[in-house]
Design a protein around this motif. Structure first.
Motif, PDB file in Angstrom:
ATOM      1  N   ASN A  34     -34.597  13.052  11.245  1.00  0.00           N
ATOM      2  CA  ASN A  34     -35.553  12.087  11.463  1.00  0.00           C
ATOM      3  C   ASN A  34     -36.055  12.046  12.951  1.00  0.00           C
ATOM      4  O   ASN A  34     -35.700  10.826  13.505  1.00  0.00           O
ATOM      5  CB  ASN A  34     -35.403  10.700  10.729  1.00  0.00           C
ATOM      6  CG  ASN A  34     -35.345  10.737   9.285  1.00  0.00           C
ATOM      7  OD1 ASN A  34     -35.558  11.620   8.776  1.00  0.00           O
ATOM      8  ND2 ASN A  34     -34.585   9.712   8.668  1.00  0.00           N
ATOM      9  N   ASN A  42     -33.003  21.390  10.394  1.00  0.00           N
ATOM     10  CA  ASN A  42     -33.519  20.154   9.823  1.00  0.00           C
ATOM     11  C   ASN A  42     -32.476  19.484   8.585  1.00  0.00           C
ATOM     12  O   ASN A  42     -32.356  20.019   7.595  1.00  0.00           O
ATOM     13  CB  ASN A  42     -34.905  20.221   9.139  1.00  0.00           C
ATOM     14  CG  ASN A  42     -35.417  19.093   8.455  1.00  0.00           C
ATOM     15  OD1 ASN A  42     -35.233  17.628   8.884  1.00  0.00           O
ATOM     16  ND2 ASN A  42     -35.863  18.965   7.434  1.00  0.00           N
ATOM     17  N   GLN A  86     -31.989  17.549   6.125  1.00  0.00           N
ATOM     18  CA  GLN A  86     -32.689  16.666   5.260  1.00  0.00           C
ATOM     19  C   GLN A  86     -33.430  15.228   5.638  1.00  0.00           C
ATOM     20  O   GLN A  86     -33.135  14.137   5.325  1.00  0.00           O
ATOM     21  CB  GLN A  86     -31.415  16.439   4.360  1.00  0.00           C
ATOM     22  CG  GLN A  86     -31.362  17.112   3.212  1.00  0.00           C
ATOM     23  CD  GLN A  86     -32.334  17.090   2.123  1.00  0.00           C
ATOM     24  OE1 GLN A  86     -32.443  15.970   1.360  1.00  0.00           O
ATOM     25  NE2 GLN A  86     -33.079  18.052   1.859  1.00  0.00           N
ATOM     26  N   SER A  87     -34.217  15.407   6.735  1.00  0.00           N
ATOM     27  CA  SER A  87     -35.106  14.568   7.627  1.00  0.00           C
ATOM     28  C   SER A  87     -36.063  13.935   6.255  1.00  0.00           C
ATOM     29  O   SER A  87     -36.517  14.751   5.529  1.00  0.00           O
ATOM     30  CB  SER A  87     -35.662  14.949   8.585  1.00  0.00           C
ATOM     31  OG  SER A  87     -34.997  15.310   9.583  1.00  0.00           O
ATOM     32  N   THR A  88     -36.294  12.862   6.305  1.00  0.00           N
ATOM     33  CA  THR A  88     -37.236  12.122   5.321  1.00  0.00           C
ATOM     34  C   THR A  88     -38.591  11.734   5.877  1.00  0.00           C
ATOM     35  O   THR A  88     -39.364  11.286   5.325  1.00  0.00           O
ATOM     36  CB  THR A  88     -36.644  10.642   4.729  1.00  0.00           C
ATOM     37  OG1 THR A  88     -36.404   9.806   5.997  1.00  0.00           O
ATOM     38  CG2 THR A  88     -35.393  10.864   4.194  1.00  0.00           C
ATOM     39  N   ASP A  89     -38.691  12.138   7.217  1.00  0.00           N
ATOM     40  CA  ASP A  89     -39.824  11.899   7.803  1.00  0.00           C
ATOM     41  C   ASP A  89     -40.743  13.387   8.060  1.00  0.00           C
ATOM     42  O   ASP A  89     -40.460  14.262   7.347  1.00  0.00           O
ATOM     43  CB  ASP A  89     -39.793  11.476   9.182  1.00  0.00           C
ATOM     44  CG  ASP A  89     -38.784  12.221  10.229  1.00  0.00           C
ATOM     45  OD1 ASP A  89     -38.582  13.315  10.033  1.00  0.00           O
ATOM     46  OD2 ASP A  89     -38.508  11.743  11.196  1.00  0.00           O
ATOM     47  N   GLU A  90     -41.533  13.602   9.020  1.00  0.00           N
ATOM     48  CA  GLU A  90     -42.289  14.722   9.283  1.00  0.00           C
ATOM     49  C   GLU A  90     -41.616  15.910  10.328  1.00  0.00           C
ATOM     50  O   GLU A  90     -42.296  16.756  10.652  1.00  0.00           O
ATOM     51  CB  GLU A  90     -43.678  14.234   9.836  1.00  0.00           C
ATOM     52  CG  GLU A  90     -44.698  13.442   8.798  1.00  0.00           C
ATOM     53  CD  GLU A  90     -44.667  14.199   7.513  1.00  0.00           C
ATOM     54  OE1 GLU A  90     -44.966  15.548   7.632  1.00  0.00           O
ATOM     55  OE2 GLU A  90     -44.399  13.624   6.411  1.00  0.00           O
ATOM     56  N   ASP A  99     -34.271  24.200   6.698  1.00  0.00           N
ATOM     57  CA  ASP A  99     -34.485  23.046   5.942  1.00  0.00           C
ATOM     58  C   ASP A  99     -32.771  22.861   4.989  1.00  0.00           C
ATOM     59  O   ASP A  99     -33.080  23.638   4.101  1.00  0.00           O
ATOM     60  CB  ASP A  99     -35.339  22.919   5.103  1.00  0.00           C
ATOM     61  CG  ASP A  99     -36.757  22.867   5.716  1.00  0.00           C
ATOM     62  OD1 ASP A  99     -36.754  21.889   6.872  1.00  0.00           O
ATOM     63  OD2 ASP A  99     -37.715  23.417   5.576  1.00  0.00           O
ATOM     64  N   CYS A 156     -28.928  19.489   1.637  1.00  0.00           N
ATOM     65  CA  CYS A 156     -28.513  17.945   1.657  1.00  0.00           C
ATOM     66  C   CYS A 156     -28.145  17.858   3.148  1.00  0.00           C
ATOM     67  O   CYS A 156     -27.991  18.737   3.831  1.00  0.00           O
ATOM     68  CB  CYS A 156     -27.241  18.096   0.746  1.00  0.00           C
ATOM     69  SG  CYS A 156     -25.947  18.937   1.187  1.00  0.00           S
ATOM     70  N   ASN A 157     -27.857  16.411   3.449  1.00  0.00           N
ATOM     71  CA  ASN A 157     -27.510  16.065   4.750  1.00  0.00           C
ATOM     72  C   ASN A 157     -26.204  16.238   4.815  1.00  0.00           C
ATOM     73  O   ASN A 157     -25.235  15.904   4.296  1.00  0.00           O
ATOM     74  CB  ASN A 157     -27.712  14.502   4.758  1.00  0.00           C
ATOM     75  CG  ASN A 157     -27.362  13.884   6.081  1.00  0.00           C
ATOM     76  OD1 ASN A 157     -26.603  13.560   6.419  1.00  0.00           O
ATOM     77  ND2 ASN A 157     -28.540  13.996   6.898  1.00  0.00           N
TER      78      ASN A 157
END
Length: 234
Positions: free
Chosen positions: A11, A38, A40-44, A58, A61-62
């Motif tokens: 994020n 990345n 597991q970002s929930t943004d852009e 990507d 999982c986090n």
């Protein structure tokens, strides 16, 4: 020399584009590639990086900072990079110091080089609570190993090919920086520091709050002590 910048990101849409642009704009002596992990970002974060034509992994999982960074080292090992440099995705690490970080490695003087804000005490010095923790950890590491590291929690570091292979196989999971120093020291490799100036986070939120700070100190202290015991037992 094949050099890779590993940027773990969760994020960081407010910071990541500016950071990538800074790295790309600096004229280094050697070609420098970038990979974004990345987490597991929930943004852009991911889409912004892909628009800037850098490699993005990507994660499904986090994994947290340790798992994300190790993924970067696995990527570096797989693609046979000579040097890997960790740079936080929050923009606190100034890319202008990348060549300073890798210079001791190029000269064969060090296997892992840490960028320390506490050699010259310039720029952002972190919060008061974190400075207390850093003071405690640097003395704990010194007592157990004799190694003098002024900034053991710094994630701004460069590693040679041997360390890349080690970290690709085994890397601490939670708040890994101090523990990884102990691990490399136990392997008989050379850890050193160079002075850097760090920036304050411009956007987003740090994952470390008061409760996590307490957990951090207990967990890292135990990990460092157990690492010392493990070395003496085998």
């Amino acid at each position: 020399m094949n050099i890779l910048v590993i940027i773990p990101a969760f994020n960081e849409e407010e910071n990541i584009s500016k950071l990538i642009r800074k790295i790309q704009e600096i004229k280094y002596k050697n070609k420098v590639d970038i990979v974004i992990i990345n987490d597991q970002s929930t943004d852009e974060t991911s889409s912004l990086c892909k628009k800037m034509y850098v490699d993005v992994l990507d994660l499904p999982c986090n994994l947290g900072i340790g798992g994300a960074v190790q993924t970067g080292y696995k990527f570096a090992a797989l693609h046979n990079y000579d040097i890997a440099i960790q740079v936080d995705g929050d923009g606190q690490h100034n890319p202008e110091y990348i060549e300073s970080l890798i210079e001791p490695i190029l000269q064969g003087k060090s296997d892992m080089v840490i960028g320390s804000r506490y050699i010259e005490h310039q720029g952002f010095q972190s919060t008061g609570m974190r400075r207390m923790g850093i003071w405690y950890l640097k003395h704990l590491i010194n007592i157990l190993t004799g190694l003098k590291i002024t900034d053991p929690t710094s994630g701004y570091r460069a590693c040679n090919k041997e360390v890349i292979q080690i970290f690709a196989s085994n890397y601490p999971k939670d708040y890994p920086e101090p523990e990884s120093i102990m691990y490399i020291k136990r392997k008989g490799l050379i850890v050193s520091e160079v002075p850097v100036i760090m920036n304050e986070r411009e956007g987003g939120e740090s994952s470390i709050n008061f409760n996590r700070s307490i957990y951090y100190m207990i967990k890292v202290s135990l990990a460092i002590v157990f690492d010392k015991i493990r070395k003496e037992s085998f």
